[in-house]
Design a protein around this motif. Structure first.
Motif, PDB file in Angstrom:
ATOM      1  N   VAL A 198       1.357  12.339   1.334  1.00  0.00           N
ATOM      2  CA  VAL A 198       1.952  12.283   0.000  1.00  0.00           C
ATOM      3  C   VAL A 198       1.411  13.367  -0.926  1.00  0.00           C
ATOM      4  CG1 VAL A 198       2.441   9.814   0.147  1.00  0.00           C
ATOM      5  CG2 VAL A 198       0.272  10.574  -0.825  1.00  0.00           C
ATOM      6  N   GLU A 220       7.965  12.926  -7.898  1.00  0.00           N
ATOM      7  CA  GLU A 220       6.759  12.101  -7.751  1.00  0.00           C
ATOM      8  C   GLU A 220       5.835  12.691  -6.688  1.00  0.00           C
ATOM      9  OE1 GLU A 220       5.308   7.483  -6.939  1.00  0.00           O
ATOM     10  OE2 GLU A 220       7.444   7.957  -6.987  1.00  0.00           O
ATOM     11  N   PHE A 221       6.423  13.187  -5.650  1.00  0.00           N
ATOM     12  CA  PHE A 221       5.643  13.823  -4.579  1.00  0.00           C
ATOM     13  C   PHE A 221       4.833  15.003  -5.125  1.00  0.00           C
ATOM     14  CE2 PHE A 221       5.440  17.292  -1.452  1.00  0.00           C
ATOM     15  CZ  PHE A 221       4.682  16.689  -0.440  1.00  0.00           C
ATOM     16  N   ALA A 224       1.497  13.879  -6.710  1.00  0.00           N
ATOM     17  CA  ALA A 224       0.824  12.799  -5.972  1.00  0.00           C
ATOM     18  C   ALA A 224      -0.561  13.155  -5.454  1.00  0.00           C
ATOM     19  CB  ALA A 224       1.703  12.348  -4.809  1.00  0.00           C
ATOM     20  N   MET A 234       1.379   5.509  -4.510  1.00  0.00           N
ATOM     21  CA  MET A 234       2.744   5.884  -4.855  1.00  0.00           C
ATOM     22  C   MET A 234       3.543   4.669  -5.323  1.00  0.00           C
ATOM     23  SD  MET A 234       2.499   9.076  -4.238  1.00  0.00           S
ATOM     24  CE  MET A 234       4.130   9.817  -4.118  1.00  0.00           C
ATOM     25  N   SER A 235       4.636   4.947  -6.059  1.00  0.00           N
ATOM     26  CA  SER A 235       5.483   3.870  -6.565  1.00  0.00           C
ATOM     27  C   SER A 235       6.213   3.187  -5.404  1.00  0.00           C
ATOM     28  CB  SER A 235       6.522   4.430  -7.540  1.00  0.00           C
ATOM     29  OG  SER A 235       7.475   5.221  -6.834  1.00  0.00           O
ATOM     30  N   TYR A 238       9.225   5.245  -4.273  1.00  0.00           N
ATOM     31  CA  TYR A 238       8.911   6.370  -3.391  1.00  0.00           C
ATOM     32  C   TYR A 238       8.533   5.862  -2.002  1.00  0.00           C
ATOM     33  CZ  TYR A 238       6.981  10.568  -1.381  1.00  0.00           C
ATOM     34  OH  TYR A 238       6.756  11.635  -0.531  1.00  0.00           O
ATOM     35  N   GLN A 239       7.720   4.825  -1.966  1.00  0.00           N
ATOM     36  CA  GLN A 239       7.295   4.283  -0.681  1.00  0.00           C
ATOM     37  C   GLN A 239       8.504   3.867   0.159  1.00  0.00           C
ATOM     38  OE1 GLN A 239       4.037   1.403  -0.729  1.00  0.00           O
ATOM     39  NE2 GLN A 239       3.328   2.236  -2.664  1.00  0.00           N
ATOM     40  N   GLN A 242      10.202   7.075   1.460  1.00  0.00           N
ATOM     41  CA  GLN A 242       9.358   7.684   2.484  1.00  0.00           C
ATOM     42  C   GLN A 242       9.399   6.856   3.770  1.00  0.00           C
ATOM     43  OE1 GLN A 242       8.009  10.504   2.713  1.00  0.00           O
ATOM     44  NE2 GLN A 242       6.154  10.429   3.970  1.00  0.00           N
TER      45      GLN A 242
END
Length: 379
Positions: A198, A220-221, A224, A234-235, A238-239, A242
């Protein structure tokens, strides 16, 4: 100035906190060194080797620790070891304090000054003292070796008269020190390697080693990473994105190595049972975070589990599985740190309690828990 090196009490610990080389250097700084009988055997260091370096071999832990000014260990001292230490002794080890606040309190009550090597700040001056890096480096290497052992096929592509053996596909999750070494090792063995992380800085590092980088590269990445170089939490959104990307990628892999850890928190779950079910039968996952709860659903600490025909390697103390190499690096880390607390002229202990290295690592002192992460809140 007496320095003690006891044998590690944990049955699974093969490492030792000193080597003949560091013993010689400590004696050169004016110390006497007491090593417990058999302390280095699991790291291929015989008592005779320590003795030839100038150490005294003691018959028991109590004799080793008696009146020691400094105690060098791999793991946090247990209750019996603390009883044998004198008040005011400096104890330097990897303390693993998160979730073990009672043990930290016990060290304070024993009157020792306990230093957690894993809290060493990541600054230029402290690079040679960075036990997390030295041990993670070896753990990343060994993870690939363990994965290759469990994978019952060849790693490199082989073109023979009888046909072609395809290269193994290796996916490394987490491109910190352990992950980068895993990538490099898998590449050396001829695997086709990909990796994810990340942290934006990891992309260039992964690609520089010849591996393909896999990640959702959104805004966001790009943010990070902490100032200290660690991954941020991470939020959920995002998780999820991903996880969807990883799920499609992981189904095609032969060996997966997970290395994700966030200091002071349980290991994030990266591989679900659904992902395991999507993998080819006979695939292998090596979970380097198993001691912190594991990155893989179904991982069992200290065992090789099988879920959906996928082997999940959950060996504890991965660096300790190559104890001789791990001890050589770890002992140098400890020596480099201790050397900063020894006065070269008087050849005596003289810690600078205001030194950044000391303030970052000291857990207990003068009967109190002093590290801000563990010290009780003042009323």
């Amino acid at each position: 100035m007496k320095i003690a090196v006891p044998r590690e009490s944990d049955a699974d610990e093969t490492r030792v906190a000193a080597t003949p080389d560091t013993v010689k250097k400590l004696i050169g700084l004016g110390a006497t060194v007491s090593v417990e009988k058999g302390a280095g055997v699991a790291s291929r260091i015989l008592d005779a080797d320590f003795k030839d370096a100038g150490a005294t071999i003691s018959a028991s832990a109590a004799a080793t620790l008696k009146d020691a000014d400094v105690v060098l260990k791999v793991r946090r001292p247990n209750a019996d070891e603390l009883k044998a230490m004198k008040s005011g002794a400096l104890v330097i080890a990897t303390m693993d304090p998160y979730g073990h606040e009672d043990e930290v309190k016990a060290m304070a009550e024993a009157g020792v000054a306990a230093f957690a090597m894993e809290f060493m700040p990541r600054i230029t001056r402290a690079q040679v003292m960075d036990v997390l890096s030295s041990q993670a480096n070896l753990a990343g290497y060994q993870a690939v070796i363990e994965g290759a052992y469990e994978y019952d096929r060849a790693m490199p592509m082989m073109m023979t008269a009888a046909g072609t053996v395809p290269a193994a596909r290796v996916f490394v999750m987490g491109a910190g020190v352990a992950g980068l070494q895993a990538i490099a090792t898998a590449r050396r063995l001829g695997a086709v390697v990909s990796a994810t992380d990340v942290r934006p800085a990891a992309k260039e590092q992964v690609e520089s080693l010849g591996a393909k980088f896999i990640a959702v590269e959104d805004e966001e990445f790009k943010q990070a990473e902490t100032a200290g170089g660690y991954a941020k939490q991470m939020s959920e959104e995002y998780q999820k994105k991903q996880a969807e990307l990883v799920a499609s990628h992981i189904a095609k892999q032969d060996i997966v190595i997970t290395t994700a850890l966030i200091p002071g928190r349980p290991a994030p779950k990266l591989v679900s049972k659904d992902m395991l079910a999507s993998m080819k039968p006979g695939s292998v996952i090596v979970d380097l975070a198993v001691e912190r709860g594991g990155n893989v659903e179904g991982a069992k600490p200290g065992k090789v589990a099988t879920v959906s025909n996928v082997k999940i390697v959950g060996h504890l103390n991965m660096a300790g599985r190559i104890g001789a190499s791990a001890s050589a690096l770890y002992a140098k880390n400890l020596f480099a740190f201790l050397e900063t607390m020894i006065d070269k002229e008087t050849k005596s202990l003289k810690p600078d309690w205001e030194d950044q290295l000391v303030t970052a690592t000291v857990l207990t002192r003068d009967g109190k828990v002093v590290h801000p992460a563990f010290a009780p809140a003042e009323a």
